[in-house]
Every structure is written in structure tokens, then in C-alpha cells.
Write a protein that holds these residues in place. Structure first.
Motif, short mmCIF file in Angstrom:
data_model
loop_
_atom_site.label_atom_id
_atom_site.label_comp_id
_atom_site.label_asym_id
_atom_site.label_seq_id
_atom_site.Cartn_x
_atom_site.Cartn_y
_atom_site.Cartn_z
N PRO A 1 0.81 -1.27 0.02
CA PRO A 1 0.06 -0.01 0.09
C PRO A 1 1.02 1.33 0.00
O PRO A 1 0.43 2.44 -0.66
N VAL A 2 1.86 1.36 0.73
CA VAL A 2 2.94 2.66 0.67
C VAL A 2 3.69 2.57 -0.76
O VAL A 2 3.64 3.83 -1.11
N ALA A 3 4.02 1.47 -1.18
CA ALA A 3 4.49 1.68 -2.52
C ALA A 3 3.50 2.30 -3.52
O ALA A 3 3.88 3.13 -4.40
N PHE A 4 2.42 1.58 -3.80
CA PHE A 4 1.09 2.34 -4.43
C PHE A 4 0.99 3.62 -4.41
O PHE A 4 0.81 4.63 -5.13
N LEU A 5 0.78 4.05 -2.98
CA LEU A 5 0.52 5.37 -2.71
C LEU A 5 1.47 6.53 -3.13
O LEU A 5 1.62 7.48 -3.62
N SER A 6 2.99 6.08 -2.92
CA SER A 6 4.05 6.68 -3.48
C SER A 6 4.01 6.84 -4.87
O SER A 6 4.38 7.95 -5.42
N ALA A 7 3.82 5.71 -5.69
CA ALA A 7 3.71 5.82 -7.10
C ALA A 7 2.72 6.71 -7.65
O ALA A 7 2.78 7.65 -8.43
N PHE A 8 1.52 6.56 -6.99
CA PHE A 8 0.30 7.65 -7.15
C PHE A 8 0.54 9.09 -6.85
O PHE A 8 0.54 9.97 -7.79
N ASN A 9 1.20 9.28 -5.96
CA ASN A 9 1.81 10.82 -5.39
C ASN A 9 2.81 11.36 -6.46
O ASN A 9 2.81 12.45 -6.71
N ASP A 10 3.56 10.40 -6.77
CA ASP A 10 4.63 10.84 -7.77
C ASP A 10 4.27 11.12 -9.19
O ASP A 10 4.55 12.20 -9.89
N LEU A 11 3.25 10.33 -9.47
CA LEU A 11 2.30 10.60 -10.93
C LEU A 11 1.68 11.88 -10.58
O LEU A 11 1.94 12.63 -11.75
N LYS A 12 0.88 12.01 -9.61
CA LYS A 12 0.02 13.19 -9.43
C LYS A 12 0.79 14.48 -9.04
O LYS A 12 0.29 15.50 -9.92
N ARG A 13 1.70 14.34 -8.23
CA ARG A 13 2.25 15.59 -7.81
C ARG A 13 3.64 15.84 -8.11
O ARG A 13 4.38 16.72 -7.91
N MET A 14 4.34 14.57 -8.64
CA MET A 14 5.74 14.68 -8.78
C MET A 14 6.46 14.87 -7.39
O MET A 14 7.51 15.47 -7.42
N LYS A 15 5.97 14.34 -6.52
CA LYS A 15 6.68 14.40 -5.03
C LYS A 15 6.41 13.02 -4.55
O LYS A 15 5.34 12.39 -4.56
N LEU A 16 7.33 12.54 -3.51
CA LEU A 16 7.30 11.61 -2.61
C LEU A 16 7.31 12.06 -1.48
O LEU A 16 8.30 12.45 -0.95
N PRO A 17 6.14 12.23 -0.63
CA PRO A 17 6.08 12.86 0.51
C PRO A 17 6.87 12.08 1.53
O PRO A 17 7.03 10.96 1.80
N ASN A 18 7.58 12.94 2.65
CA ASN A 18 8.28 12.39 3.53
C ASN A 18 7.66 11.27 4.56
O ASN A 18 7.90 10.26 4.97
N GLY A 19 6.13 11.70 4.74
CA GLY A 19 5.23 10.64 5.57
C GLY A 19 5.35 9.11 4.91
O GLY A 19 5.42 8.21 5.67
N LEU A 20 5.26 9.14 3.58
CA LEU A 20 5.43 7.73 3.08
C LEU A 20 6.58 7.13 3.08
O LEU A 20 6.88 5.75 3.31
N VAL A 21 7.73 7.88 2.94
CA VAL A 21 9.03 7.31 3.29
C VAL A 21 9.23 7.01 4.58
O VAL A 21 9.85 5.73 4.84
N LEU A 22 8.89 7.81 5.62
CA LEU A 22 8.95 7.37 6.93
C LEU A 22 8.14 6.05 7.29
O LEU A 22 8.61 5.39 8.16
N THR A 23 6.99 6.09 6.64
CA THR A 23 6.10 4.90 6.93
C THR A 23 6.90 3.78 6.35
O THR A 23 6.67 2.59 6.88
N LEU A 24 7.55 3.69 5.45
CA LEU A 24 8.29 2.44 4.79
C LEU A 24 9.55 2.20 5.79
O LEU A 24 9.60 0.93 6.21
N ALA A 25 10.12 3.21 6.08
CA ALA A 25 11.16 2.86 7.15
C ALA A 25 10.33 2.32 8.30
O ALA A 25 11.16 1.27 8.91
N ALA A 26 9.45 2.72 8.87
CA ALA A 26 8.69 2.30 10.10
C ALA A 26 8.22 0.83 10.01
O ALA A 26 8.48 0.12 11.12
#
Length: 164
Positions: free
Chosen positions: A18-43
Motif C-alpha cells: 500500500p505504501v508503494a502504490f501510494l508513493s507511485a500515485f503521489n509521484d505521478l500526480k504531484r511529482m513528489k514522494l512525501p516524507n510521511g510515506l518514506v518514513l512509513t516505509l522505514a517504520a
């Protein structure tokens, strides 16, 4: 042959997809990978990996993340790679044992080429652009690398879980 156990790979796949898919969607839509998703993946790594990895491999995951973070900063400064892409790569590298680096790089190369071609093809189709008019990536010069990174992570875990 991938070295990650099938059980670990399956649980990591379930937790990170789910984090990966949200990251891909955010990057497609906004050209950004939010820190919250990166921190979630690390957590997810910090919390789940001790249950599925040997302790020394778990600790090495942190070293992988730190090294990849440094590589990401370098690529951001000198190669035009997005900062979010580097951070996401650092978080996902924590999950990858050293023995699996080459297969993961091959998966990444395949996803990078395929995602780039698909993105460029789809953005040229007027019906697709009309269906997603607010997606920044359609008009951006850079490629949303989060698409390839997310695909790589999910595919790596799926291959390790279902072919091991």
C-alpha cells in the motif's frame, strides 16, 4: 535465487505494497514522494523486520539505508534525481539483503525502462490526459521515478515470496 525467505517476503509485501502504490500515485500526480510515506516505509522495516530477519541482517538493513541515503543525496546534487526518490530508495534498501542487490538492480532497470516508456506513451494519449488533468507528471520534464521504485519493491517481494 533470492535470499529473502518466502515468509519474510510475503509479510513485507503485504505491509509495504500500500505504501508503494501510494508513493507511485503521489509521484505521478504531484511529482513528489512525501516524507510521511518514506518514513512509513522505514517504520515498517523497524517494526516488522526483527520478527522475520536474523538480527545481524536486521542491523545491516540500517547500514544499507544510511549508505543509500548518501547515494541519494549525491544523485540529487549531481544527477538530477529527486530528493524524494533518493529517500524512498534509502528506505526500501533497508529491506534488501546484500546478496539480492544485483537481482533488485535488474528488476529496477526493467521497471525504469518499462515505466518510462509507459508514462511517455500514456501522456501522449488525449483521453488519458483528460481523465487525469491534474497530474503534474504529464507536463513535467522529469520522470516520476517513484513509479519505478514502487514497482521494483513490490516485484522483488512478490518474486521472493512466490518463487522461493
Amino acid at each position: 535465487m533470492l535470499t529473502l525467505t518466502t515468509g519474510a517476503a510475503l509479510w513485507f509485501l503485504i505491509a509495504t505494497a500500500p505504501v508503494a502504490f501510494l508513493s507511485a500515485f503521489n509521484d505521478l500526480k504531484r511529482m513528489k514522494l512525501p516524507n510521511g510515506l518514506v518514513l512509513t516505509l522505514a517504520a515498517i522495516y523497524v517494526v516488522t523486520a526483527p520478527f522475520f530477519l536474523p538480527f545481524d541482517q536486521y542491523l545491516w538493513g540500517f547500514a544499507h539505508g544510511i549508505i543509500m541515503y548518501g547515494v541519494g543525496i549525491f544523485l540529487f546534487m549531481f544527477a538530477g534525481v529527486g530528493a524524494g526518490d533518493g529517500k524512498f530508495a534509502a528506505a526500501m534498501s533497508m529491506f534488501i539483503p546484500v546478496a539480492d542487490v544485483m537481482p533488485v538492480l535488474m528488476i529496477f532497470c526493467a521497471f525504469l525502462l518499462g515505466a518510462f516508456a509507459a508514462h511517455r506513451l500514456l501522456r501522449a494519449i488525449p483521453a488519458v490526459r483528460r481523465a487525469t488533468p491534474d497530474w503534474v507528471s504529464w507536463g513535467h520534464n522529469k520522470f516520476p521515478m517513484g513509479l519505478a521504485l514502487a514497482g521494483t519493491l513490490v516485484t522483488y517481494f512478490a518474486l521472493a515470496a512466490f518463487t522461493g
